[in-house]
Design a protein around this motif. Structure first.
Motif, short mmCIF file in Angstrom:
data_model
loop_
_atom_site.label_atom_id
_atom_site.label_comp_id
_atom_site.label_asym_id
_atom_site.label_seq_id
_atom_site.Cartn_x
_atom_site.Cartn_y
_atom_site.Cartn_z
N GLN A 236 0.65 -1.27 0.02
CA GLN A 236 0.07 -0.11 0.13
C GLN A 236 0.97 1.20 0.02
OE1 GLN A 236 -2.99 0.25 3.26
NE2 GLN A 236 -3.47 2.20 2.60
N GLY A 237 0.57 2.14 -0.92
CA GLY A 237 1.23 3.49 -0.85
C GLY A 237 2.56 3.58 -1.81
N THR A 238 2.87 2.39 -2.31
CA THR A 238 4.24 2.27 -3.11
C THR A 238 4.31 2.51 -4.51
OG1 THR A 238 3.97 -0.13 -3.15
CG2 THR A 238 4.96 0.79 -1.26
N ALA A 239 3.06 2.49 -5.00
CA ALA A 239 2.74 2.33 -6.57
C ALA A 239 1.60 3.57 -7.10
CB ALA A 239 2.47 1.13 -6.91
N GLY A 240 0.40 3.34 -6.74
CA GLY A 240 -0.70 4.11 -7.19
C GLY A 240 -0.40 5.49 -6.70
N ARG A 241 -0.15 5.80 -5.53
CA ARG A 241 -0.19 7.33 -4.91
C ARG A 241 1.21 7.90 -5.61
NH1 ARG A 241 -3.81 10.69 -3.25
NH2 ARG A 241 -2.54 12.64 -3.01
N PRO A 242 2.23 7.36 -5.38
CA PRO A 242 3.27 7.84 -6.03
C PRO A 242 2.98 8.20 -7.56
CG PRO A 242 4.37 6.34 -4.74
CD PRO A 242 2.63 6.03 -5.00
N MET A 243 2.43 7.47 -8.17
CA MET A 243 2.08 7.96 -9.68
C MET A 243 1.09 9.09 -10.00
SD MET A 243 1.32 3.81 -10.88
CE MET A 243 0.73 4.43 -12.39
N LEU A 244 0.22 9.16 -8.97
CA LEU A 244 -0.80 10.08 -8.85
C LEU A 244 0.16 11.38 -8.65
CD1 LEU A 244 -3.69 10.97 -9.14
CD2 LEU A 244 -3.94 10.40 -6.64
N GLU A 245 0.97 11.45 -7.58
CA GLU A 245 1.72 12.43 -7.07
C GLU A 245 2.58 13.15 -8.37
OE1 GLU A 245 1.37 14.07 -4.37
OE2 GLU A 245 0.15 12.75 -3.36
N VAL A 246 3.09 12.05 -9.17
CA VAL A 246 3.78 12.76 -10.38
C VAL A 246 2.79 13.56 -11.36
CG1 VAL A 246 5.00 12.22 -12.52
CG2 VAL A 246 5.54 10.93 -10.39
N LEU A 247 1.56 12.98 -11.69
CA LEU A 247 0.62 13.67 -12.45
C LEU A 247 0.19 14.97 -11.92
CD1 LEU A 247 -2.00 10.91 -13.28
CD2 LEU A 247 0.08 11.70 -14.64
N LEU A 248 0.01 15.00 -10.49
CA LEU A 248 -0.14 16.21 -9.90
C LEU A 248 0.86 17.16 -9.76
CD1 LEU A 248 -2.49 14.80 -6.76
CD2 LEU A 248 -3.39 15.90 -8.87
N GLY A 249 1.98 16.84 -9.50
CA GLY A 249 3.02 17.63 -9.36
C GLY A 249 3.61 18.16 -10.86
N GLU A 250 3.12 17.60 -12.02
CA GLU A 250 3.42 18.08 -13.42
C GLU A 250 2.10 19.00 -13.85
OE1 GLU A 250 5.90 17.90 -15.59
OE2 GLU A 250 6.95 16.60 -13.86
N LYS A 251 1.09 19.03 -12.93
CA LYS A 251 0.08 19.86 -13.06
C LYS A 251 -0.78 19.42 -14.66
CE LYS A 251 1.50 24.04 -10.46
NZ LYS A 251 2.63 23.31 -9.79
N VAL A 252 -0.90 18.07 -14.85
CA VAL A 252 -1.49 17.76 -15.87
C VAL A 252 -2.82 17.31 -15.78
CG1 VAL A 252 -0.55 15.47 -15.72
CG2 VAL A 252 -1.00 16.51 -17.88
N HIS A 253 -3.83 17.51 -16.68
CA HIS A 253 -5.27 17.30 -16.26
C HIS A 253 -5.70 16.22 -17.33
CE1 HIS A 253 -4.45 21.27 -14.91
NE2 HIS A 253 -5.70 21.11 -14.28
N ASP A 254 -6.93 15.49 -17.21
CA ASP A 254 -7.49 14.54 -18.12
C ASP A 254 -6.45 13.54 -18.64
OD1 ASP A 254 -9.85 16.07 -17.73
OD2 ASP A 254 -9.42 17.36 -19.62
N VAL A 255 -5.97 12.92 -17.78
CA VAL A 255 -4.82 11.80 -18.12
C VAL A 255 -4.92 10.53 -17.29
CG1 VAL A 255 -3.31 12.84 -16.81
CG2 VAL A 255 -2.31 11.32 -18.68
N VAL A 256 -4.93 9.45 -17.94
CA VAL A 256 -4.70 8.18 -17.01
C VAL A 256 -3.33 7.38 -17.54
CG1 VAL A 256 -5.83 6.77 -18.90
CG2 VAL A 256 -5.67 5.91 -16.52
N VAL A 257 -2.67 6.99 -16.29
CA VAL A 257 -1.27 6.47 -16.77
C VAL A 257 -1.24 4.69 -16.03
CG1 VAL A 257 -0.27 7.18 -14.59
CG2 VAL A 257 1.20 6.29 -16.52
N VAL A 258 -1.05 3.74 -16.60
CA VAL A 258 -0.99 2.61 -16.33
C VAL A 258 0.59 2.21 -16.22
CG1 VAL A 258 -1.45 -0.04 -16.29
CG2 VAL A 258 -3.17 1.66 -16.91
N VAL A 259 1.09 1.50 -15.12
CA VAL A 259 2.42 1.18 -15.05
C VAL A 259 2.58 -0.47 -14.97
CG1 VAL A 259 4.87 1.10 -13.76
CG2 VAL A 259 3.33 3.34 -14.15
#
Length: 216
Positions: free
Chosen positions: A73-96
């Motif tokens: 828990q907290g090692t994948a999805g949340r860090p991925m989301l934080e990158v999207l938020l940090g880059e200030k990007v909207h309307d996007v999905v990413v699958v790793v």
């Protein structure tokens, strides 16, 4: 201030201690669209160890979701989301997608790997900034053309269309807050001889120097 979006998705890959991390990025406009894409990737990479995901939707990033898909828990999805938020990007999905390489990465290692994978996925995508503004069509005589071209050049405003008949019409895309000051300068540069039409409320961006117009 514009809205950063993924105009064209992409795929990036990193290797960490023999584990493969494949980040697939796609623009989406609804939660249903994001979930459908996540499920599509899970089918495509059915034999992977994990298919972790994150998405951000809305002009204010209102809708945010993420999944660790079996990772601690907290090692994948949340860090991925934080990158999207940090880059200030909207309307996007990413699958790793992760293929385990046999060596445990530890909590910190997983966070770094999933974050780095998303960054690589975004780097391999086309990210643009949609700017709110207007299209101005300015009509002038031939004496005023050079003055207008010089003015637009000084302001870094691209001429996206031009028409030469008995008069000259130049079309430009201008950010909302710059429109009124620019109109004053156009009037001054042409001694009030230029006429203009203003089309309000549109979003625009440039992709490889080509103008793209979106509905506001």
């Amino acid at each position: 201030m514009g809205i950063k979006i993924v105009y064209k998705g992409g795929e990036g890959e990193i290797i960490e201690k023999k584990s493969r991390f494949i980040a697939t990025v796609k623009p989406v406009h609804s939660e249903e669209e994001a979930i459908a894409f996540i499920n599509e990737l899970k089918k495509k990479y059915w034999n992977a160890t994990h298919n972790c995901s994150a998405f951000v939707i809305g002009s204010r990033q209102e809708l945010q979701r993420c999944s660790d898909d079996g990772e601690p828990q907290g090692t994948a999805g949340r860090p991925m989301l934080e990158v999207l938020l940090g880059e200030k990007v909207h309307d996007v999905v990413v699958v790793v997608t992760r293929y385990f390489g046999g060596t445990l990465l530890g909590t910190g290692g997983l966070v770094r790997a999933y974050s780095k994978a998303v960054q690589e996925g975004l780097r391999c995508s086309t990210v643009i900034e949609k700017l709110l503004g207007s299209r101005l069509t300015v009509e002038t005589d031939y004496n005023g053309v050079g003055k207008l071209q010089y003015l637009f050049g000084q302001k870094g405003i691209a001429i996206v269309d031009s028409e030469y008949t008995d008069v000259v019409k130049l079309s430009v895309l201008v950010e909302a807050e710059l429109v009124d000051p620019l109109l004053e300068e156009i009037t001054e540069a042409t001694n009030g001889k230029a006429k203009y039409e203003r089309e309000d409320d549109l979003y625009f961006a440039f992709v490889d120097k080509e103008p793209i117009i979106f509905q506001a």
